[in-house]
Design an enzyme around this catalytic site. Structure first.
Site, PDB file in Angstrom:
ATOM      1  N   VAL A 210       0.825  -1.207   0.000  1.00  0.00           N
ATOM      2  CA  VAL A 210       0.000   0.000   0.000  1.00  0.00           C
ATOM      3  C   VAL A 210       0.859   1.257   0.000  1.00  0.00           C
ATOM      4  O   VAL A 210       0.429   2.305  -0.482  1.00  0.00           O
ATOM      5  CB  VAL A 210      -0.993   0.007   1.189  1.00  0.00           C
ATOM      6  CG1 VAL A 210      -1.976  -1.133   1.067  1.00  0.00           C
ATOM      7  CG2 VAL A 210      -0.286  -0.033   2.526  1.00  0.00           C
ATOM      8  N   SER A 383      -1.673   0.943  -5.007  1.00  0.00           N
ATOM      9  CA  SER A 383      -0.970   1.564  -3.880  1.00  0.00           C
ATOM     10  C   SER A 383      -1.613   2.915  -3.543  1.00  0.00           C
ATOM     11  O   SER A 383      -2.332   3.509  -4.342  1.00  0.00           O
ATOM     12  CB  SER A 383       0.501   1.770  -4.221  1.00  0.00           C
ATOM     13  OG  SER A 383       0.638   2.698  -5.286  1.00  0.00           O
ATOM     14  N   HIS A 384      -1.296   3.413  -2.320  1.00  0.00           N
ATOM     15  CA  HIS A 384      -1.834   4.706  -1.891  1.00  0.00           C
ATOM     16  C   HIS A 384      -1.497   5.810  -2.887  1.00  0.00           C
ATOM     17  O   HIS A 384      -2.354   6.625  -3.250  1.00  0.00           O
ATOM     18  CB  HIS A 384      -1.223   5.088  -0.535  1.00  0.00           C
ATOM     19  CG  HIS A 384      -1.854   4.404   0.626  1.00  0.00           C
ATOM     20  ND1 HIS A 384      -1.160   4.114   1.777  1.00  0.00           N
ATOM     21  CD2 HIS A 384      -3.112   3.960   0.849  1.00  0.00           C
ATOM     22  CE1 HIS A 384      -1.959   3.517   2.640  1.00  0.00           C
ATOM     23  NE2 HIS A 384      -3.141   3.416   2.103  1.00  0.00           N
ATOM     24  N   ALA A 385      -0.244   5.860  -3.339  1.00  0.00           N
ATOM     25  CA  ALA A 385       0.177   6.946  -4.225  1.00  0.00           C
ATOM     26  C   ALA A 385      -0.594   6.913  -5.530  1.00  0.00           C
ATOM     27  O   ALA A 385      -0.981   7.964  -6.061  1.00  0.00           O
ATOM     28  CB  ALA A 385       1.679   6.856  -4.486  1.00  0.00           C
ATOM     29  N   VAL A 388      -4.139   8.267  -4.883  1.00  0.00           N
ATOM     30  CA  VAL A 388      -4.176   9.719  -4.734  1.00  0.00           C
ATOM     31  C   VAL A 388      -3.897  10.402  -6.069  1.00  0.00           C
ATOM     32  O   VAL A 388      -4.500  11.432  -6.386  1.00  0.00           O
ATOM     33  CB  VAL A 388      -3.190  10.171  -3.640  1.00  0.00           C
ATOM     34  CG1 VAL A 388      -3.114  11.689  -3.568  1.00  0.00           C
ATOM     35  CG2 VAL A 388      -3.616   9.609  -2.280  1.00  0.00           C
TER      36      VAL A 388
END
Length: 427
Positions: A210, A383-385, A388
């Site tokens: 993540v 993943s988080h990036a 976002v």
């Protein structure tokens, strides 16, 4: 002062805890735990004018330091001790659950603090306080600022007048039994009938995936149960050792072995369908396999769907001045490549730059607000990036090997986040 996780609802315990509570009530496999609700946070911060700190960095830093410096109230600490005893006082995960987090409008993916392998009431109380304070971290402020701009536009379009919906700064905290995962990952359930379930998986604990620190295996499971997969070179894994998290080398024989067999991928997709049915729409799910059992660690609505994967054969024949990776976020952008290897390089990034980095964990969120695109050496589309980047509508290409050395700083490049390519201009 403490709410059993089974009873958690979003209105008092935040979106993340509310979703887990709903899954537990639906009989799905969520680790046991409890929630420190909004009320405890409000009691701890009752003498602070929190509204004025929503978007002013200097003031926000002051309130964050104030919250971090305060001891958790004795009544809260006592309640934490009793609740920990009730679940056997194991190592626990302590995770933020803010108001507005994990909604269909914004994920707040990775913007607030979470901690693994926490043991003992004093350590848990300290982690709870850190979760409260993380409402006012630079990355959370940057994320809220970008989200508010989008919310104002949507509110204006829907209502015909200026303004924005209320933005309550409230934080609850989830405390759950820690799982020593052998395999972990992320799953996106289908957005439309006929779509495939997308799964990413790797060895060890989930933060490696993540946070984008490892390029995971990628799986697609269709409605009829057929599985396609791309196996990555998984060199590192994260594991618990006592109350510490340690990064270890994956044995060479396991690095290029698939983390999941097809049958397990199909079972995960079936579990994903049950989660989506229980929560009422497509879900972004974090999961883990420990002692042979699959667990759900988090589920939130999909806020922005990732691009479809490219065919491995499609990367052949591309020019030498073009680098291929995983499509992470739709769109195309041209700008100056800015090589960023860590926080010491953050100040060098200018609006419109293309961020080129080893990985981007949630602490890098403020850069995604000003960058025109992002390219990473590791990380997956879930993943988080990547999430976002999609919410900020900037293109992202992930998992381009050694790109921070293959590209030169100040080079003009074009990033195509739909095809997963990075092209050097005028080469």
């Amino acid at each position: 002062m403490i709410v059993p996780l089974m009873e958690a609802v979003a209105d008092t315990c935040g979106g993340k805890a509310g979703a887990l509570g709903a899954l537990l009530r639906a009989g799905l496999p969520v680790p046991d735990g409890f929630v420190v609700p909004f009320a405890a946070y409000l009691a701890a911060a009752r003498d602070l004018d929190l509204g004025r700190f929503a978007g002013e960095p200097d003031d926000a830093d002051a309130v964050r330091q104030t919250i971090e410096a305060r001891s958790v109230h004795a009544a809260v600490a006592d309640a934490l001790g009793r609740a920990l005893d009730d679940i056997g006082d194991p190592p626990v995960a302590v995770r933020s659950s803010a108001a507005g987090e994990d909604t269909g409008q914004e994920s707040a993916a990775g913007q607030h603090e979470s901690f693994l392998a926490v043991h003992g009431v004093s350590a848990v109380a300290e982690a709870v306080r850190a979760c409260w304070a993380s409402l006012f971290s630079p990355r959370a402020i940057a994320y809220r600022a970008a989200s508010r701009a989008a919310s104002r536009a949507a509110y204006r379009a829907a209502s015909g007048r200026d303004g924005q919906p209320p933005d309550d700064l409230l934080m609850a905290v989830i405390v759950q039994r820690h799982l020593d995962a052998e395999i972990s990952g992320v799953m996106f359930t289908p957005a439309d009938p006929g779509d495939a379930t997308r799964i990413e998986a790797s060895w060890g604990l989930g933060p490696s995936i993540v946070e984008g620190r490892v390029t995971p295996d990628a799986y697609r499971v269709t409605e009829d149960g057929s599985v396609t997969r791309t196996v990555a070179d998984k060199q590192k894994r994260l594991d618990r050792r006592g109350t510490r998290l340690v990064v270890r080398d994956v044995p060479s024989a396991a690095r290029n072995q698939p983390a999941l067999d097809d049958a397990t991928a199909v079972r995960l997709a079936t579990l994903g369908a049950q989660i989506a049915a229980a929560l009422g729409g497509p879900q972004d799910v974090e999961w883990a396999i420990a002692d042979g059992r699959t667990w759900v660690l988090q589920a939130r609505p999909v806020t922005a769907a990732p691009p479809p994967p490219t065919s491995p054969s499609g990367a052949s024949g591309i020019p030498a001045t073009t680098f291929a990776g995983t499509p992470g976020s739709h769109g195309t952008a041209t700008g100056t490549a800015r090589i960023v290897r860590g926080p010491g390089d953050f100040a060098r990034v200018r609006p419109g730059d293309i961020l080129v980095c080893p990985f981007t964990d949630p602490a890098w969120t403020p850069l995604l607000r000003i960058a025109a695109g992002v390219v990473t050496e590791t990380g997956g589309v879930l993943s988080h990036a990547a999430i976002v980047a999609r919410e900020h509508a900037i293109p992202a290409v992930l998992g381009v090997p050694d790109v921070t050395n293959r590209l030169r700083d100040d080079t003009v490049v074009t990033v195509d986040g739909t095809s997963g390519t990075v092209t050097v201009a005028h080469a």
